[in-house]
Motif scaffolding. Structure first.
Motif, PDB file in Angstrom:
ATOM      1  N   ASN A  21       0.433  -1.201   0.268  1.00  0.00           N
ATOM      2  CA  ASN A  21       0.260  -0.066   0.127  1.00  0.00           C
ATOM      3  C   ASN A  21       1.058   0.851   0.166  1.00  0.00           C
ATOM      4  O   ASN A  21       2.086   1.246   0.478  1.00  0.00           O
ATOM      5  CB  ASN A  21      -0.731   0.130   0.905  1.00  0.00           C
ATOM      6  CG  ASN A  21      -0.303   0.121   2.487  1.00  0.00           C
ATOM      7  OD1 ASN A  21       0.431   1.156   2.868  1.00  0.00           O
ATOM      8  ND2 ASN A  21      -0.295  -1.156   2.937  1.00  0.00           N
ATOM      9  N   THR A  22       0.808   2.037  -0.838  1.00  0.00           N
ATOM     10  CA  THR A  22       1.299   4.157  -0.583  1.00  0.00           C
ATOM     11  C   THR A  22       0.265   5.111  -0.196  1.00  0.00           C
ATOM     12  O   THR A  22      -1.717   4.384  -0.751  1.00  0.00           O
ATOM     13  CB  THR A  22       1.160   3.885  -1.860  1.00  0.00           C
ATOM     14  OG1 THR A  22       0.811   3.402  -3.216  1.00  0.00           O
ATOM     15  CG2 THR A  22       3.014   2.989  -1.960  1.00  0.00           C
ATOM     16  N   THR A  23       0.569   5.772   0.807  1.00  0.00           N
ATOM     17  CA  THR A  23      -0.005   7.209   0.608  1.00  0.00           C
ATOM     18  C   THR A  23       0.696   7.960   0.160  1.00  0.00           C
ATOM     19  O   THR A  23       1.331   8.271   0.541  1.00  0.00           O
ATOM     20  CB  THR A  23      -1.360   6.436   2.149  1.00  0.00           C
ATOM     21  OG1 THR A  23      -1.709   5.102   2.839  1.00  0.00           O
ATOM     22  CG2 THR A  23      -1.843   7.716   2.576  1.00  0.00           C
ATOM     23  N   LYS A 163      -3.904  10.740  -2.104  1.00  0.00           N
ATOM     24  CA  LYS A 163      -4.149   9.118  -2.932  1.00  0.00           C
ATOM     25  C   LYS A 163      -3.940   8.415  -1.773  1.00  0.00           C
ATOM     26  O   LYS A 163      -2.812   7.978  -1.347  1.00  0.00           O
ATOM     27  CB  LYS A 163      -3.525   9.188  -4.012  1.00  0.00           C
ATOM     28  CG  LYS A 163      -3.403   7.755  -5.173  1.00  0.00           C
ATOM     29  CD  LYS A 163      -2.321   8.268  -6.781  1.00  0.00           C
ATOM     30  CE  LYS A 163      -2.811   7.204  -7.648  1.00  0.00           C
ATOM     31  NZ  LYS A 163      -2.231   6.808  -8.764  1.00  0.00           N
ATOM     32  N   ARG A 164      -4.663   7.203  -2.099  1.00  0.00           N
ATOM     33  CA  ARG A 164      -4.813   6.059  -1.473  1.00  0.00           C
ATOM     34  C   ARG A 164      -4.727   4.883  -1.984  1.00  0.00           C
ATOM     35  O   ARG A 164      -6.019   4.324  -2.581  1.00  0.00           O
ATOM     36  CB  ARG A 164      -5.217   6.041  -0.060  1.00  0.00           C
ATOM     37  CG  ARG A 164      -5.878   4.175   0.771  1.00  0.00           C
ATOM     38  CD  ARG A 164      -4.490   4.141   1.442  1.00  0.00           C
ATOM     39  NE  ARG A 164      -4.430   2.718   2.512  1.00  0.00           N
ATOM     40  CZ  ARG A 164      -3.349   2.380   2.489  1.00  0.00           C
ATOM     41  NH1 ARG A 164      -2.185   2.402   2.521  1.00  0.00           N
ATOM     42  NH2 ARG A 164      -4.226   1.143   3.306  1.00  0.00           N
ATOM     43  N   GLU A 165      -3.933   3.823  -2.317  1.00  0.00           N
ATOM     44  CA  GLU A 165      -3.736   2.700  -3.041  1.00  0.00           C
ATOM     45  C   GLU A 165      -3.333   1.583  -2.617  1.00  0.00           C
ATOM     46  O   GLU A 165      -2.538   2.087  -1.609  1.00  0.00           O
ATOM     47  CB  GLU A 165      -3.123   3.431  -4.481  1.00  0.00           C
ATOM     48  CG  GLU A 165      -2.913   4.372  -5.671  1.00  0.00           C
ATOM     49  CD  GLU A 165      -2.235   4.238  -6.492  1.00  0.00           C
ATOM     50  OE1 GLU A 165      -1.975   4.514  -7.585  1.00  0.00           O
ATOM     51  OE2 GLU A 165      -1.034   4.151  -6.236  1.00  0.00           O
ATOM     52  N   MET A 177      -8.675   2.063   4.247  1.00  0.00           N
ATOM     53  CA  MET A 177      -8.462   3.122   3.032  1.00  0.00           C
ATOM     54  C   MET A 177      -8.909   4.696   3.619  1.00  0.00           C
ATOM     55  O   MET A 177      -8.432   5.539   3.001  1.00  0.00           O
ATOM     56  CB  MET A 177      -9.578   2.528   2.261  1.00  0.00           C
ATOM     57  CG  MET A 177      -9.033   1.556   1.655  1.00  0.00           C
ATOM     58  SD  MET A 177      -7.120   1.941   0.750  1.00  0.00           S
ATOM     59  CE  MET A 177      -7.957   1.695  -0.781  1.00  0.00           C
ATOM     60  N   ASN A 180      -6.752   6.143   6.159  1.00  0.00           N
ATOM     61  CA  ASN A 180      -4.784   6.646   5.556  1.00  0.00           C
ATOM     62  C   ASN A 180      -5.608   7.684   4.653  1.00  0.00           C
ATOM     63  O   ASN A 180      -4.612   8.445   4.585  1.00  0.00           O
ATOM     64  CB  ASN A 180      -4.672   5.310   4.582  1.00  0.00           C
ATOM     65  CG  ASN A 180      -3.949   4.844   5.903  1.00  0.00           C
ATOM     66  OD1 ASN A 180      -3.383   5.088   6.608  1.00  0.00           O
ATOM     67  ND2 ASN A 180      -4.179   3.420   5.816  1.00  0.00           N
ATOM     68  N   ALA A 181      -6.198   7.598   3.635  1.00  0.00           N
ATOM     69  CA  ALA A 181      -7.064   8.982   2.534  1.00  0.00           C
ATOM     70  C   ALA A 181      -7.288  10.530   3.681  1.00  0.00           C
ATOM     71  O   ALA A 181      -6.546  10.730   3.211  1.00  0.00           O
ATOM     72  CB  ALA A 181      -8.247   8.706   2.104  1.00  0.00           C
ATOM     73  N   ALA A 184      -3.785  11.866   4.823  1.00  0.00           N
ATOM     74  CA  ALA A 184      -3.228  12.429   4.081  1.00  0.00           C
ATOM     75  C   ALA A 184      -3.457  13.432   3.488  1.00  0.00           C
ATOM     76  O   ALA A 184      -2.818  14.560   3.500  1.00  0.00           O
ATOM     77  CB  ALA A 184      -3.433  11.204   2.442  1.00  0.00           C
TER      78      ALA A 184
END
Length: 195
Positions: A21-23, A163-165, A177, A180-181, A184
């Motif tokens: 995951n990335t944020t 952006k949260r992926e 999700m 974390n969004a 960010a």
């Protein structure tokens, strides 16, 4: 051999559950409002789903933890007959700013390969074989947030996006999700010295 298969399946299950995951978030302060700081803000997430509700709750809670007076206004939008009525109701709350978050939520899956396993049994001159093949599926999800902070004159004092992926079963639920969004968005506001 059975231990190796069990170890492989356990490792494979761990990878599917954990994924990656990335944020990230980035924000820009309006040069005309360089020293602007959030004080009393209404938060509105323009997304009708459960993700929108959770995102709004998370942003409101995180802003409150940072010392800003924050409140969600999704319910006001639900019961307003027009955009103008909604805007009037929001400003009637006595807020100084409105943080509008437009969120998009997408997900997907793809087959990344197949795993086959089975056994063979020999009895005399005959051999029988059983085999099972399972697809290996990768699940992914992304939440993108376009954010704008308006003052009570209607000017945009800050703009940003987050952006949260994520992929894997452990990180793609609504709670993780949206949390974390929201983090960010808050980080982007902090990096711009807006909170």
């Amino acid at each position: 051999m059975k231990r190796i298969i069990k170890l492989f399946l356990l490792s494979f299950a761990f990878l599917i559950i954990s994924g990656c995951n990335t944020t990230r978030g980035i924000g820009y302060a309006n040069p005309e409002y360089q020293n602007y700081s959030i004080s009393n803000v209404a938060v509105y997430v323009d997304n009708a789903g459960d993700s929108g509700r959770l995102l709004e709750e998370n942003v409101v809670n995180m802003l409150s933890e940072k010392g800003a007076k924050a409140r969600g206004v999704r319910d006001l939008a639900k019961f307003s007959t027009s955009h103008e009525e909604f805007v009037e109701k929001v400003w009637a709350l006595g807020v100084k700013e409105v943080l509008v978050l437009v969120a998009s939520d997408s997900s997907g899956s793809s087959t990344v390969g197949y795993q086959s396993f089975g056994n063979a049994t020999t009895f005399g001159n005959s051999t029988s074989m059983n085999m099972t093949t399972m697809p290996m599926t990768s699940i992914s999800r992304a939440i993108r947030v376009d954010a704008k902070l308006y003052n009570n004159n209607g000017d945009i004092v800050w703009a940003g996006d987050a952006k949260r992926e994520a992929s894997g079963l452990a990180f793609i639920g609504d709670g993780t999700m949206t949390r974390n969004a929201a983090m960010a968005v808050i980080q982007a506001l902090e990096d711009s010295n807006t909170i």
